[in-house]
Design a protein around this motif. Structure first.
Motif, mmCIF file in Angstrom:
data_model
loop_
_atom_site.group_PDB
_atom_site.id
_atom_site.type_symbol
_atom_site.label_atom_id
_atom_site.label_comp_id
_atom_site.label_asym_id
_atom_site.label_seq_id
_atom_site.Cartn_x
_atom_site.Cartn_y
_atom_site.Cartn_z
ATOM 1 N N ALA A 1 51.378 34.709 5.867
ATOM 2 C CA ALA A 1 52.690 35.280 5.540
ATOM 3 C C ALA A 1 52.599 36.796 5.468
ATOM 4 N N MET A 2 53.640 37.459 5.966
ATOM 5 C CA MET A 2 53.682 38.917 5.919
ATOM 6 C C MET A 2 54.086 39.359 4.519
ATOM 7 N N ASN A 3 53.438 40.384 4.028
ATOM 8 C CA ASN A 3 53.802 40.945 2.723
ATOM 9 C C ASN A 3 55.049 41.795 2.875
ATOM 10 N N ASN A 4 55.828 41.833 1.829
ATOM 11 C CA ASN A 4 57.009 42.680 1.787
ATOM 12 C C ASN A 4 56.534 44.106 1.522
ATOM 13 N N PRO A 5 56.706 45.018 2.481
ATOM 14 C CA PRO A 5 56.199 46.381 2.282
ATOM 15 C C PRO A 5 56.835 47.096 1.100
ATOM 16 N N TYR A 6 58.111 46.816 0.825
ATOM 17 C CA TYR A 6 58.779 47.444 -0.308
ATOM 18 C C TYR A 6 58.146 46.979 -1.614
ATOM 19 N N ALA A 7 57.888 45.668 -1.723
ATOM 20 C CA ALA A 7 57.261 45.130 -2.931
ATOM 21 C C ALA A 7 55.855 45.682 -3.103
ATOM 22 N N THR A 8 55.135 45.819 -2.006
ATOM 23 C CA THR A 8 53.789 46.392 -2.057
ATOM 24 C C THR A 8 53.850 47.840 -2.532
ATOM 25 N N TYR A 9 54.803 48.597 -2.014
ATOM 26 C CA TYR A 9 54.975 49.993 -2.429
ATOM 27 C C TYR A 9 55.286 50.080 -3.916
ATOM 28 N N ASN B 1 54.629 47.902 -6.257
ATOM 29 C CA ASN B 1 53.449 47.489 -7.012
ATOM 30 C C ASN B 1 52.431 48.623 -7.080
ATOM 31 N N ASN B 2 52.190 49.279 -5.952
ATOM 32 C CA ASN B 2 51.248 50.401 -5.921
ATOM 33 C C ASN B 2 51.739 51.563 -6.767
#
Length: 130
Positions: A2-10, A12-13
């Motif tokens: 599954a592809m990660n949601n880049p917005y959610a990753t951002y 979180n970081n």
């Protein structure tokens, strides 16, 4: 895979790499965002969404209250203002009164703006000593 949601990753970081001061600023901004969402939901007559947004804003205020350092005299004054903002949210939710939401938002905005200035002053001092 599954592809990660880049917005959610951002997001979180951002949270994981922020200073405690920046996290507090995020709490203030989040609280104001949820109050605005509550006002919009009330205008749309979406009672469930209004209530959810108010509860999220109240949870943030509760967290801010819990993190106050009571060893400073100003903390008692801040606690009273947090409690007042929280009571405005409760009353606004019960009475469907956006003016009460606005009162809570104004208090949180004052805290946010002051906190932003503190962060800027600390950064200036930090970089001046480098």
């Amino acid at each position: 895979m599954a592809m990660n949601n880049p917005y959610a990753t951002y997001q979180n970081n951002t949270v994981n790499t922020s200073t405690p001061g920046e996290l507090t600023l995020m709490l203030y901004n989040g609280c104001m965002k949820f109050i605005e969402q509550a006002k919009r939901a009330m205008d749309d007559n979406n009672i469930e969404e209004k209530n959810k947004s108010v509860q999220k804003a109240q949870a943030i205020i509760s967290e801010l209250m819990l993190t106050l350092d009571s060893s400073y005299p100003i903390s008692a004054n801040m606690l009273v203002l947090y409690e007042f903002a929280n009571s405005r949210l409760i009353d606004g939710n019960i009475k469907n009164d956006s003016a009460l939401f606005e009162e809570a938002s104004d208090i949180i905005k004052e805290f946010r703006d002051t906190w932003k200035q503190v962060i800027q002053i600390n950064r200036q001092k930090q970089y001046a000593n480098v």
